[in-house]
Enzyme design. Sequence first.
Site, PDB file in Angstrom:
ATOM      1  N   HIS A 140       2.949  -3.935   0.356  1.00  0.00           N
ATOM      2  CA  HIS A 140       2.931  -3.370   1.713  1.00  0.00           C
ATOM      3  C   HIS A 140       3.523  -4.422   2.651  1.00  0.00           C
ATOM      4  O   HIS A 140       3.408  -5.624   2.401  1.00  0.00           O
ATOM      5  CB  HIS A 140       1.461  -3.102   2.066  1.00  0.00           C
ATOM      6  CG  HIS A 140       1.230  -2.393   3.372  1.00  0.00           C
ATOM      7  ND1 HIS A 140       1.256  -3.035   4.583  1.00  0.00           N
ATOM      8  CD2 HIS A 140       0.951  -1.096   3.639  1.00  0.00           C
ATOM      9  CE1 HIS A 140       1.001  -2.162   5.550  1.00  0.00           C
ATOM     10  NE2 HIS A 140       0.807  -0.974   5.008  1.00  0.00           N
ATOM     11  N   ASP A 217      -4.599  -8.455  -2.256  1.00  0.00           N
ATOM     12  CA  ASP A 217      -4.685  -7.468  -1.181  1.00  0.00           C
ATOM     13  C   ASP A 217      -5.394  -6.241  -1.758  1.00  0.00           C
ATOM     14  O   ASP A 217      -4.797  -5.443  -2.483  1.00  0.00           O
ATOM     15  CB  ASP A 217      -3.264  -7.134  -0.710  1.00  0.00           C
ATOM     16  CG  ASP A 217      -3.242  -5.957   0.265  1.00  0.00           C
ATOM     17  OD1 ASP A 217      -4.313  -5.432   0.596  1.00  0.00           O
ATOM     18  OD2 ASP A 217      -2.129  -5.567   0.677  1.00  0.00           O
ATOM     19  N   GLN A 220      -6.236  -1.022  -0.980  1.00  0.00           N
ATOM     20  CA  GLN A 220      -6.271   0.279  -1.662  1.00  0.00           C
ATOM     21  C   GLN A 220      -7.168   0.260  -2.899  1.00  0.00           C
ATOM     22  O   GLN A 220      -7.232   1.252  -3.616  1.00  0.00           O
ATOM     23  CB  GLN A 220      -4.853   0.705  -2.074  1.00  0.00           C
ATOM     24  CG  GLN A 220      -3.886   0.878  -0.926  1.00  0.00           C
ATOM     25  CD  GLN A 220      -4.232   2.067  -0.023  1.00  0.00           C
ATOM     26  OE1 GLN A 220      -5.045   2.921  -0.370  1.00  0.00           O
ATOM     27  NE2 GLN A 220      -3.612   2.107   1.136  1.00  0.00           N
ATOM     28  N   LYS A 243     -10.090   2.046   5.563  1.00  0.00           N
ATOM     29  CA  LYS A 243      -9.680   2.692   4.311  1.00  0.00           C
ATOM     30  C   LYS A 243     -10.868   2.796   3.364  1.00  0.00           C
ATOM     31  O   LYS A 243     -10.744   3.272   2.245  1.00  0.00           O
ATOM     32  CB  LYS A 243      -8.561   1.897   3.638  1.00  0.00           C
ATOM     33  CG  LYS A 243      -7.278   1.865   4.463  1.00  0.00           C
ATOM     34  CD  LYS A 243      -6.157   1.275   3.684  1.00  0.00           C
ATOM     35  CE  LYS A 243      -5.022   0.800   4.573  1.00  0.00           C
ATOM     36  NZ  LYS A 243      -4.158   1.877   5.046  1.00  0.00           N
ATOM     37  N   CYS A 381       5.229   1.830   4.848  1.00  0.00           N
ATOM     38  CA  CYS A 381       5.207   0.374   5.117  1.00  0.00           C
ATOM     39  C   CYS A 381       5.474  -0.408   3.839  1.00  0.00           C
ATOM     40  O   CYS A 381       4.849  -1.442   3.587  1.00  0.00           O
ATOM     41  CB  CYS A 381       3.890  -0.063   5.739  1.00  0.00           C
ATOM     42  SG  CYS A 381       3.645   0.582   7.372  1.00  0.00           S
TER      43      CYS A 381
HETATM   44  N1  PMP Z   1      -2.125  -3.549   2.154  1.00  0.00           N
HETATM   45  C1  PMP Z   1      -2.079  -2.327   1.626  1.00  0.00           C
HETATM   46  C2  PMP Z   1      -1.887  -2.178   0.146  1.00  0.00           C
HETATM   47  C3  PMP Z   1      -2.226  -1.216   2.448  1.00  0.00           C
HETATM   48  O1  PMP Z   1      -2.192   0.004   1.924  1.00  0.00           O
HETATM   49  C4  PMP Z   1      -2.414  -1.404   3.835  1.00  0.00           C
HETATM   50  C5  PMP Z   1      -2.530  -0.229   4.788  1.00  0.00           C
HETATM   51  N2  PMP Z   1      -1.717   0.856   4.492  1.00  0.00           N
HETATM   52  C6  PMP Z   1      -2.463  -2.710   4.330  1.00  0.00           C
HETATM   53  C7  PMP Z   1      -2.323  -3.751   3.457  1.00  0.00           C
HETATM   54  C8  PMP Z   1      -2.663  -2.979   5.777  1.00  0.00           C
HETATM   55  O2  PMP Z   1      -3.929  -2.538   6.160  1.00  0.00           O
HETATM   56  P1  PMP Z   1      -4.329  -2.434   7.689  1.00  0.00           P
HETATM   57  O3  PMP Z   1      -3.243  -1.648   8.359  1.00  0.00           O
HETATM   58  O4  PMP Z   1      -5.633  -1.720   7.652  1.00  0.00           O
HETATM   59  O5  PMP Z   1      -4.438  -3.826   8.194  1.00  0.00           O
END
Ligand code: PMP
Length: 423
Positions: A140, A217, A220, A243, A381
């Site tokens: 991401h 990270d 997910q 999430k 993203c």
């Molecule tokens: N890492 C991953 C794998 C994500 O899916 C996301 C959110 N789509 C993020 C980081 C960023 O998370 P946040 O926008 O809640 O900070």
Amino acid sequence: MSTIASAVSRMVTPVVGDTFDVERVRRDFPALLQSIDGKPLVYLDSAATTQKPDAVIEAVERFYREDNANIHRGVHRLSVRATDAYESARRKVARFVGASRPEEIVFVRGATEAINLVAQTFGRTHLGVGDEVLISHMEHHANIVPWQMLCEQTGAQLRVMPINDRGEIIIDEYERLLGPRTKLVSIAHVSNALGTINPVQGMIALAHARGIPVLVDGAQAVPHMKVDVRTLDADFYVFSGHKTFGPTGIGALYGRYELLDQLPPYQGGGDMITSVTFEKTTYAKAPQRFEAGTPHIAGAVGLGAAIDYLEAVGLQGITAYEHELLTYATEALSGLPEVHLVGTARDKAGVLSFTVDGAHPHDVGTILDQQGIAVRAGHHCAQPVMERFGVPATVRASLAFYNTREEIDVLVRGLRGVIEVFR
Ligand code: PMP
């Protein structure tokens, strides 16, 4: 009994025998019980954000109605209660991810802020010209851009481990990239764009064998599977509350305490110091050192309630149910020749990214919305992974334990309609 405890105890454990009582779970999520243009909402966008159970909504409301005060420095009753609620949420997060102690948990805005924090503290301290940060091709942007910024600031370099056509990290290549200049590996536990579950435990062992720390990270992963940071042996592990069925604007950074407590401050301000004079300021120990200013107290309380809720439902049952639903959905989509899955890893979580012949993903998303089906369309993203698969964007249906087979059937019917339009 507190309102949170009573809200959780109202739920009957939804795993009955070996069937997961999804209808009972759905009743806990008020937002799911609505219609869009007269059609029942089919919410398939949980990878973007999850819906919230009553237990979370009520915990946040109760905090503002009864306990609202600023934390840590207050002598009055409300401040003591607010501090207790905030610190109790930290203990819950610590237990939930298997940390050794609550002080290993830093509250942040979310996974994004957690990664930026590590980049600007660990990264600024340990990386210099020619050093390397190693990430994967499926990250991401939150796990790409903070490292690019760090590289600009320090002269370090970003290295990228390649992935195969299924969307799996090529482990031999990963091992080859672990070199003497590698100062940090940062990888997704689960890819938001492909659904791939990466073999992070083995990858961490390979990095540690060379003395290289690893950030995972888990944005997910945490909502879908039991995570234990000590079993993984992660040095840093990050996730987002929103999430994980909790509020937006709150998330957590886990850091191994010896490592965390060596890091310099991230932001300066109130609550992160032991003393301030114009000549010299001394900083608090971790985690307070990283929590400058008034935090999202109600958010932490809501996240604590989300964890209580998830534990009451049972993560084992959730993982098994979602896996079964993913298999069902994958088979159903495979029956549509015009639909092409992007991301077919052997080990996958509940993400179905796909393209439809002749149709732009945004048009697919818009047509599905008219049927009450909420999916995401775009690059999620994760532009580099889209480029890897030669597509500018995909449609993404992402699952949570409140989704049903019937909803997958509605998605498939909706896609048949899309295919007709673009035939
Ligand atoms: N890492 C991953 C794998 C994500 O899916 C996301 C959110 N789509 C993020 C980081 C960023 O998370 P946040 O926008 O809640 O900070």
